[in-house]
Design a protein around this motif. Sequence first.
Motif, PDB file in Angstrom:
ATOM      1  N   ILE A 170       0.853  -1.308  -0.247  1.00 39.95           N
ATOM      2  CA  ILE A 170      -0.069   0.065   0.054  1.00 39.95           C
ATOM      3  C   ILE A 170       0.942   1.322   0.105  1.00 39.95           C
ATOM      4  O   ILE A 170       1.548   1.185   0.755  1.00 39.95           O
ATOM      5  CB  ILE A 170      -0.808   0.354   1.441  1.00 39.95           C
ATOM      6  CG1 ILE A 170      -1.856  -1.385   1.403  1.00 39.95           C
ATOM      7  CG2 ILE A 170      -1.368   1.021   1.365  1.00 39.95           C
ATOM      8  CD1 ILE A 170      -2.631  -1.364   2.203  1.00 39.95           C
ATOM      9  N   ARG A 171       0.582   1.843  -0.990  1.00 35.72           N
ATOM     10  CA  ARG A 171       1.579   3.393  -1.154  1.00 35.72           C
ATOM     11  C   ARG A 171       1.051   4.532  -0.903  1.00 35.72           C
ATOM     12  O   ARG A 171      -0.487   4.847  -1.450  1.00 35.72           O
ATOM     13  CB  ARG A 171       2.184   3.469  -2.076  1.00 35.72           C
ATOM     14  CG  ARG A 171       3.308   2.760  -2.581  1.00 35.72           C
ATOM     15  CD  ARG A 171       4.253   3.266  -4.022  1.00 35.72           C
ATOM     16  NE  ARG A 171       4.798   1.929  -4.034  1.00 35.72           N
ATOM     17  CZ  ARG A 171       4.949   1.270  -5.928  1.00 35.72           C
ATOM     18  NH1 ARG A 171       4.216   1.811  -6.300  1.00 35.72           N
ATOM     19  NH2 ARG A 171       6.023   0.386  -5.882  1.00 35.72           N
ATOM     20  N   TYR A 172       1.290   5.448   0.330  1.00 35.20           N
ATOM     21  CA  TYR A 172       0.369   6.504   0.706  1.00 35.20           C
ATOM     22  C   TYR A 172       0.664   7.750  -0.157  1.00 35.20           C
ATOM     23  O   TYR A 172       2.274   8.029  -0.035  1.00 35.20           O
ATOM     24  CB  TYR A 172       0.354   6.679   2.330  1.00 35.20           C
ATOM     25  CG  TYR A 172       0.294   5.548   2.541  1.00 35.20           C
ATOM     26  CD1 TYR A 172      -1.449   5.344   2.647  1.00 35.20           C
ATOM     27  CD2 TYR A 172       0.435   4.644   3.898  1.00 35.20           C
ATOM     28  CE1 TYR A 172      -2.265   3.709   3.445  1.00 35.20           C
ATOM     29  CE2 TYR A 172       0.510   3.209   3.883  1.00 35.20           C
ATOM     30  CZ  TYR A 172      -1.116   3.006   4.855  1.00 35.20           C
ATOM     31  OH  TYR A 172      -2.089   2.170   4.999  1.00 35.20           O
ATOM     32  N   TRP A 173       0.155   8.720  -0.934  1.00 32.06           N
ATOM     33  CA  TRP A 173       0.507   9.939  -1.553  1.00 32.06           C
ATOM     34  C   TRP A 173      -0.360  11.042  -0.751  1.00 32.06           C
ATOM     35  O   TRP A 173      -1.419  10.911   0.056  1.00 32.06           O
ATOM     36  CB  TRP A 173      -0.065  10.238  -2.714  1.00 32.06           C
ATOM     37  CG  TRP A 173       0.724   8.950  -3.453  1.00 32.06           C
ATOM     38  CD1 TRP A 173       0.285   7.931  -4.017  1.00 32.06           C
ATOM     39  CD2 TRP A 173       2.045   8.873  -3.931  1.00 32.06           C
ATOM     40  NE1 TRP A 173       0.771   6.803  -4.385  1.00 32.06           N
ATOM     41  CE2 TRP A 173       2.173   7.752  -4.336  1.00 32.06           C
ATOM     42  CE3 TRP A 173       3.150   9.660  -4.307  1.00 32.06           C
ATOM     43  CZ2 TRP A 173       2.948   7.409  -4.683  1.00 32.06           C
ATOM     44  CZ3 TRP A 173       4.301   9.508  -4.501  1.00 32.06           C
ATOM     45  CH2 TRP A 173       4.318   8.317  -4.943  1.00 32.06           C
ATOM     46  N   ALA A 174       0.330  12.268   0.028  1.00 31.50           N
ATOM     47  CA  ALA A 174       0.421  12.878   0.471  1.00 31.50           C
ATOM     48  C   ALA A 174      -0.713  13.330   1.849  1.00 31.50           C
ATOM     49  O   ALA A 174       0.538  12.456   2.995  1.00 31.50           O
ATOM     50  CB  ALA A 174      -0.768  14.163  -0.259  1.00 31.50           C
ATOM     51  N   ALA A 175      -1.564  13.920   1.772  1.00 33.14           N
ATOM     52  CA  ALA A 175      -1.747  13.838   3.431  1.00 33.14           C
ATOM     53  C   ALA A 175      -2.541  12.169   4.246  1.00 33.14           C
ATOM     54  O   ALA A 175      -2.769  12.202   5.056  1.00 33.14           O
ATOM     55  CB  ALA A 175      -3.463  15.129   2.550  1.00 33.14           C
ATOM     56  N   ALA A 176      -2.739  11.818   3.612  1.00 39.49           N
ATOM     57  CA  ALA A 176      -2.593  10.172   3.330  1.00 39.49           C
ATOM     58  C   ALA A 176      -1.148  10.046   4.100  1.00 39.49           C
ATOM     59  O   ALA A 176      -1.343   8.984   5.363  1.00 39.49           O
ATOM     60  CB  ALA A 176      -2.790   8.937   2.238  1.00 39.49           C
ATOM     61  N   LYS A 177      -0.305   9.480   3.622  1.00 36.27           N
ATOM     62  CA  LYS A 177       1.468   9.535   3.517  1.00 36.27           C
ATOM     63  C   LYS A 177       1.709  10.716   5.146  1.00 36.27           C
ATOM     64  O   LYS A 177       1.653   9.370   5.715  1.00 36.27           O
ATOM     65  CB  LYS A 177       2.090  10.240   2.649  1.00 36.27           C
ATOM     66  CG  LYS A 177       3.810   9.856   3.254  1.00 36.27           C
ATOM     67  CD  LYS A 177       4.319  10.302   1.757  1.00 36.27           C
ATOM     68  CE  LYS A 177       6.197  10.641   2.605  1.00 36.27           C
ATOM     69  NZ  LYS A 177       6.431  11.274   1.013  1.00 36.27           N
ATOM     70  N   ALA A 178       1.055  11.442   4.975  1.00 31.70           N
ATOM     71  CA  ALA A 178       1.111  11.665   6.728  1.00 31.70           C
ATOM     72  C   ALA A 178       0.778  11.463   7.517  1.00 31.70           C
ATOM     73  O   ALA A 178       0.993  11.281   8.861  1.00 31.70           O
ATOM     74  CB  ALA A 178       1.090  13.857   6.314  1.00 31.70           C
ATOM     75  N   ALA A 179      -0.510  11.139   7.576  1.00 27.12           N
ATOM     76  CA  ALA A 179      -0.991  10.573   8.509  1.00 27.12           C
ATOM     77  C   ALA A 179      -0.792   8.721   8.716  1.00 27.12           C
ATOM     78  O   ALA A 179      -1.413   8.759   9.739  1.00 27.12           O
ATOM     79  CB  ALA A 179      -3.248  10.660   8.305  1.00 27.12           C
ATOM     80  N   ALA A 180      -0.641   8.433   7.923  1.00 28.86           N
ATOM     81  CA  ALA A 180      -0.294   7.193   8.035  1.00 28.86           C
ATOM     82  C   ALA A 180       0.985   7.069   8.777  1.00 28.86           C
ATOM     83  O   ALA A 180       1.744   6.008   9.160  1.00 28.86           O
ATOM     84  CB  ALA A 180       0.323   6.559   6.636  1.00 28.86           C
TER      85      ALA A 180
END
Length: 84
Positions: free
Chosen positions: A6-16
């Motif tokens: 699973i790759r997170y980008w932008a706000a999802a990356k920050a939240a994860a």
Amino acid sequence: MPAGTIRYWAAAKAAAGTAEESYRAATLKEALDAVREQHPGELTRVLQRCSFLIDGDPVGTRSHETVRLAEGGTVEVLPPFAGG
């Protein structure tokens, strides 16, 4: 049970708190349920606004229960981006 990334980008990356992590799930719903359990709080809220790509293909409006994940596959978690 298929395993992949699973790759997170932008706000999802920050939240994860991470750019990517592994999944072990048969469907997108199962993978996202595990993510919500692992990262309660902000990421759960961000996921409500995200779009998803599975191995490069958009999920669109399909039910997450029907989206099958492949062994070695990739789930891209894409929050809305400002400016495009």
